[in-house]
Design a protein around this motif. Structure first.
Motif, PDB file in Angstrom:
ATOM      1  N   ASP A  27     -13.696  19.378 -24.066  1.00  0.00           N
ATOM      2  CA  ASP A  27     -13.388  17.981 -23.816  1.00  0.00           C
ATOM      3  C   ASP A  27     -14.652  17.271 -23.374  1.00  0.00           C
ATOM      4  OD1 ASP A  27     -10.872  16.246 -21.845  1.00  0.00           O
ATOM      5  OD2 ASP A  27     -11.994  15.687 -23.601  1.00  0.00           O
ATOM      6  N   ARG A  28     -15.578  17.113 -24.324  1.00  0.00           N
ATOM      7  CA  ARG A  28     -16.811  16.407 -24.005  1.00  0.00           C
ATOM      8  C   ARG A  28     -16.517  14.914 -23.925  1.00  0.00           C
ATOM      9  NH1 ARG A  28     -20.052  18.063 -29.087  1.00  0.00           N
ATOM     10  NH2 ARG A  28     -17.960  17.764 -29.879  1.00  0.00           N
ATOM     11  N   THR A  29     -17.250  14.229 -23.084  1.00  0.00           N
ATOM     12  CA  THR A  29     -17.111  12.777 -23.036  1.00  0.00           C
ATOM     13  C   THR A  29     -17.855  12.193 -24.232  1.00  0.00           C
ATOM     14  OG1 THR A  29     -17.057  12.886 -20.640  1.00  0.00           O
ATOM     15  CG2 THR A  29     -17.473  10.745 -21.624  1.00  0.00           C
ATOM     16  N   ILE A  30     -17.135  11.433 -25.038  1.00  0.00           N
ATOM     17  CA  ILE A  30     -17.725  10.861 -26.255  1.00  0.00           C
ATOM     18  C   ILE A  30     -17.787   9.350 -26.089  1.00  0.00           C
ATOM     19  CG2 ILE A  30     -17.336  10.480 -28.725  1.00  0.00           C
ATOM     20  CD1 ILE A  30     -16.114  13.245 -28.894  1.00  0.00           C
ATOM     21  N   ASP A  31     -18.975   8.775 -26.311  1.00  0.00           N
ATOM     22  CA  ASP A  31     -19.084   7.321 -26.178  1.00  0.00           C
ATOM     23  C   ASP A  31     -19.319   6.633 -27.513  1.00  0.00           C
ATOM     24  OD1 ASP A  31     -21.674   8.065 -26.695  1.00  0.00           O
ATOM     25  OD2 ASP A  31     -22.538   7.184 -24.880  1.00  0.00           O
ATOM     26  N   ARG A  32     -19.400   7.441 -28.598  1.00  0.00           N
ATOM     27  CA  ARG A  32     -19.522   6.822 -29.919  1.00  0.00           C
ATOM     28  C   ARG A  32     -18.893   7.747 -30.955  1.00  0.00           C
ATOM     29  NH1 ARG A  32     -25.556   7.765 -32.517  1.00  0.00           N
ATOM     30  NH2 ARG A  32     -25.665   9.981 -32.023  1.00  0.00           N
ATOM     31  N   LEU A  33     -18.449   7.148 -32.035  1.00  0.00           N
ATOM     32  CA  LEU A  33     -17.865   7.888 -33.153  1.00  0.00           C
ATOM     33  C   LEU A  33     -18.528   7.377 -34.421  1.00  0.00           C
ATOM     34  CD1 LEU A  33     -15.645   9.962 -33.953  1.00  0.00           C
ATOM     35  CD2 LEU A  33     -14.139   8.003 -34.363  1.00  0.00           C
ATOM     36  N   ARG A  34     -19.118   8.300 -35.199  1.00  0.00           N
ATOM     37  CA  ARG A  34     -19.848   7.914 -36.416  1.00  0.00           C
ATOM     38  C   ARG A  34     -19.011   8.320 -37.626  1.00  0.00           C
ATOM     39  NH1 ARG A  34     -24.617  11.641 -35.183  1.00  0.00           N
ATOM     40  NH2 ARG A  34     -22.731  12.840 -34.754  1.00  0.00           N
ATOM     41  N   VAL A  35     -18.608   7.319 -38.387  1.00  0.00           N
ATOM     42  CA  VAL A  35     -17.756   7.553 -39.557  1.00  0.00           C
ATOM     43  C   VAL A  35     -18.514   7.117 -40.814  1.00  0.00           C
ATOM     44  CG1 VAL A  35     -15.573   7.004 -40.688  1.00  0.00           C
ATOM     45  CG2 VAL A  35     -15.659   7.201 -38.196  1.00  0.00           C
ATOM     46  N   ALA A  36     -18.813   8.094 -41.676  1.00  0.00           N
ATOM     47  CA  ALA A  36     -19.473   7.792 -42.947  1.00  0.00           C
ATOM     48  C   ALA A  36     -18.405   7.470 -43.989  1.00  0.00           C
ATOM     49  CB  ALA A  36     -20.323   8.970 -43.400  1.00  0.00           C
TER      50      ALA A  36
ATOM     51  N   TRP B 208      -9.450  -0.172 -40.568  1.00  0.00           N
ATOM     52  CA  TRP B 208      -9.348   0.905 -39.578  1.00  0.00           C
ATOM     53  C   TRP B 208     -10.326   0.672 -38.435  1.00  0.00           C
ATOM     54  CZ3 TRP B 208      -9.926   4.085 -44.517  1.00  0.00           C
ATOM     55  CH2 TRP B 208      -8.694   4.170 -45.189  1.00  0.00           C
ATOM     56  N   ALA B 209     -11.502   0.175 -38.774  1.00  0.00           N
ATOM     57  CA  ALA B 209     -12.510  -0.088 -37.740  1.00  0.00           C
ATOM     58  C   ALA B 209     -12.001  -1.137 -36.755  1.00  0.00           C
ATOM     59  CB  ALA B 209     -13.809  -0.551 -38.392  1.00  0.00           C
ATOM     60  N   ARG B 210     -11.332  -2.150 -37.290  1.00  0.00           N
ATOM     61  CA  ARG B 210     -10.813  -3.219 -36.426  1.00  0.00           C
ATOM     62  C   ARG B 210      -9.781  -2.662 -35.435  1.00  0.00           C
ATOM     63  NH1 ARG B 210     -10.046  -6.355 -40.333  1.00  0.00           N
ATOM     64  NH2 ARG B 210      -7.807  -6.001 -40.651  1.00  0.00           N
ATOM     65  N   VAL B 211      -8.855  -1.833 -35.957  1.00  0.00           N
ATOM     66  CA  VAL B 211      -7.832  -1.230 -35.087  1.00  0.00           C
ATOM     67  C   VAL B 211      -8.492  -0.332 -34.047  1.00  0.00           C
ATOM     68  CG1 VAL B 211      -5.842   0.329 -35.011  1.00  0.00           C
ATOM     69  CG2 VAL B 211      -6.024  -1.356 -36.850  1.00  0.00           C
TER      70      VAL B 211
ATOM     71  N   ARG C  47     -11.492  -0.455 -32.775  1.00  0.00           N
ATOM     72  CA  ARG C  47     -12.231  -1.202 -31.749  1.00  0.00           C
ATOM     73  C   ARG C  47     -11.287  -1.879 -30.762  1.00  0.00           C
ATOM     74  NH1 ARG C  47     -16.274  -2.644 -36.585  1.00  0.00           N
ATOM     75  NH2 ARG C  47     -17.843  -1.032 -36.142  1.00  0.00           N
ATOM     76  N   GLU C  48     -10.096  -2.266 -31.246  1.00  0.00           N
ATOM     77  CA  GLU C  48      -9.105  -2.840 -30.333  1.00  0.00           C
ATOM     78  C   GLU C  48      -8.576  -1.776 -29.367  1.00  0.00           C
ATOM     79  OE1 GLU C  48      -6.174  -4.387 -32.961  1.00  0.00           O
ATOM     80  OE2 GLU C  48      -7.396  -6.125 -33.562  1.00  0.00           O
ATOM     81  N   ARG C  49      -8.354  -0.571 -29.890  1.00  0.00           N
ATOM     82  CA  ARG C  49      -7.754   0.492 -29.076  1.00  0.00           C
ATOM     83  C   ARG C  49      -8.760   1.220 -28.199  1.00  0.00           C
ATOM     84  NH1 ARG C  49      -3.678   3.700 -33.210  1.00  0.00           N
ATOM     85  NH2 ARG C  49      -2.468   1.880 -33.877  1.00  0.00           N
ATOM     86  N   HIS C  50     -10.003   1.299 -28.669  1.00  0.00           N
ATOM     87  CA  HIS C  50     -11.012   2.107 -27.965  1.00  0.00           C
ATOM     88  C   HIS C  50     -12.295   1.301 -27.739  1.00  0.00           C
ATOM     89  CE1 HIS C  50      -8.651   5.797 -28.459  1.00  0.00           C
ATOM     90  NE2 HIS C  50      -8.429   5.410 -29.691  1.00  0.00           N
ATOM     91  N   PRO C  51     -12.217   0.255 -26.949  1.00  0.00           N
ATOM     92  CA  PRO C  51     -13.438  -0.539 -26.716  1.00  0.00           C
ATOM     93  C   PRO C  51     -14.535   0.261 -26.024  1.00  0.00           C
ATOM     94  CG  PRO C  51     -11.667  -1.205 -25.227  1.00  0.00           C
ATOM     95  CD  PRO C  51     -11.063  -0.266 -26.219  1.00  0.00           C
ATOM     96  N   ASP C  52     -14.145   1.399 -25.412  1.00  0.00           N
ATOM     97  CA  ASP C  52     -15.111   2.228 -24.687  1.00  0.00           C
ATOM     98  C   ASP C  52     -15.847   3.214 -25.595  1.00  0.00           C
ATOM     99  OD1 ASP C  52     -12.519   3.316 -25.059  1.00  0.00           O
ATOM    100  OD2 ASP C  52     -12.933   4.922 -23.611  1.00  0.00           O
ATOM    101  N   ILE C  53     -15.385   3.378 -26.852  1.00  0.00           N
ATOM    102  CA  ILE C  53     -16.035   4.328 -27.765  1.00  0.00           C
ATOM    103  C   ILE C  53     -16.581   3.539 -28.959  1.00  0.00           C
ATOM    104  CG2 ILE C  53     -15.755   6.378 -29.222  1.00  0.00           C
ATOM    105  CD1 ILE C  53     -13.450   7.233 -27.389  1.00  0.00           C
ATOM    106  N   ARG C  54     -17.897   3.443 -29.025  1.00  0.00           N
ATOM    107  CA  ARG C  54     -18.537   2.637 -30.077  1.00  0.00           C
ATOM    108  C   ARG C  54     -18.337   3.291 -31.440  1.00  0.00           C
ATOM    109  NH1 ARG C  54     -23.316   3.147 -28.495  1.00  0.00           N
ATOM    110  NH2 ARG C  54     -24.511   4.084 -30.197  1.00  0.00           N
ATOM    111  N   LEU C  55     -17.859   2.517 -32.398  1.00  0.00           N
ATOM    112  CA  LEU C  55     -17.669   3.024 -33.754  1.00  0.00           C
ATOM    113  C   LEU C  55     -18.850   2.606 -34.611  1.00  0.00           C
ATOM    114  CD1 LEU C  55     -15.780   4.441 -35.816  1.00  0.00           C
ATOM    115  CD2 LEU C  55     -14.823   2.184 -36.316  1.00  0.00           C
ATOM    116  N   GLU C  56     -19.498   3.597 -35.249  1.00  0.00           N
ATOM    117  CA  GLU C  56     -20.612   3.313 -36.159  1.00  0.00           C
ATOM    118  C   GLU C  56     -20.173   3.688 -37.574  1.00  0.00           C
ATOM    119  OE1 GLU C  56     -24.046   5.451 -34.814  1.00  0.00           O
ATOM    120  OE2 GLU C  56     -24.013   4.495 -32.828  1.00  0.00           O
ATOM    121  N   LEU C  57     -20.280   2.752 -38.504  1.00  0.00           N
ATOM    122  CA  LEU C  57     -19.909   2.981 -39.905  1.00  0.00           C
ATOM    123  C   LEU C  57     -21.178   3.209 -40.716  1.00  0.00           C
ATOM    124  CD1 LEU C  57     -17.178   0.215 -40.308  1.00  0.00           C
ATOM    125  CD2 LEU C  57     -16.829   2.657 -39.894  1.00  0.00           C
TER     126      LEU C  57
END
Length: 201
Positions: A2-11, A21-24, A26-36
């Motif tokens: 259970d590592r603390t994750i502050d970003r998620l990279r989706v190719a 999906w990115a919009r949803v 970011r609404e649900r997880h403002p604390d985890i940055r999504l990178e496309l």
């Protein structure tokens, strides 16, 4: 783990649009940055293996076993379409079959392995965009997933469904070794699951 994750990279590969999906997410997880990360299909497995991406919106097939096993969730199917010049006979049709295309020159190999019955010229390797340019010139035709045909659409081409070719599948893939709650949350977003009332620890 259970590592603390502050970003998620989706190719994601060409023709796949992850925006909704990115919009949803970011609404649900403002604390985890999504990178496309846009990638070519040839890279869709490699970016998981080299750690560039955490998940990939990939176009199957993908090697799910080597070098490490992958999870794979199929999200939707894409219609195969033939792209041809606006002067071509397919422009007058609503859809065509492989029999209709038997006399054509196929400028790019078709994914399922289908080939026209006519003797084929040897075309150099090319990208989907280049293949559409060749089709526009009337030299041959190309069969692509509809999303890619739309991506490279030109005013001098048309695309029509090929009724008897198999659909392609778009799937979310990630390494089994990396699986965790954040990965599963993103799967939930792509599957349309509602946000859970509480986040398990």
């Amino acid at each position: 783990m259970d590592r603390t994750i502050d970003r998620l990279r989706v190719a994601f590969v060409p023709g796949v649009t992850p925006d909704k999906w990115a919009r949803v997410w970011r609404e649900r997880h403002p604390d985890i940055r999504l990178e496309l990360l846009p990638v070519e299909e040839e890279q869709q497995r490699a970016v998981l293996d080299d750690g560039t991406a955490d998940l990939v919106l990939a176009r199957l097939p993908v090697d799910r076993e080597r070098p490490t096993p992958l999870h794979c969730v199929v999200l939707y199917e894409e219609l195969p379409v033939v792209v041809a010049s606006t002067e071509h006979f397919v422009a007058a049709a609503d859809e065509v079959t492989t029999d209709d295309l038997g006399d054509e020159q196929l400028v790019l190999p078709e994914r399922s392995g289908w080939r026209p019955t006519a003797d084929q010229l040897t075309f150099p390797p090319m990208t989907a965009k280049e293949a559409v340019e060749v089709a526009a010139a009337g030299t041959g035709v190309v069969v692509l997933p509809m999303a890619i045909a739309r991506l490279h659409h030109r005013k001098d081409t048309v695309h029509r469904p090929v009724a008897d070719l198999p659909a392609t599948q778009v799937a979310l893939v990630w390494r089994k070794d990396d699986d965790g709650p954040v990965h599963q949350d993103f799967v939930g977003v792509t599957r349309g699951r509602r946000a859970s009332s509480g986040r398990g620890g």
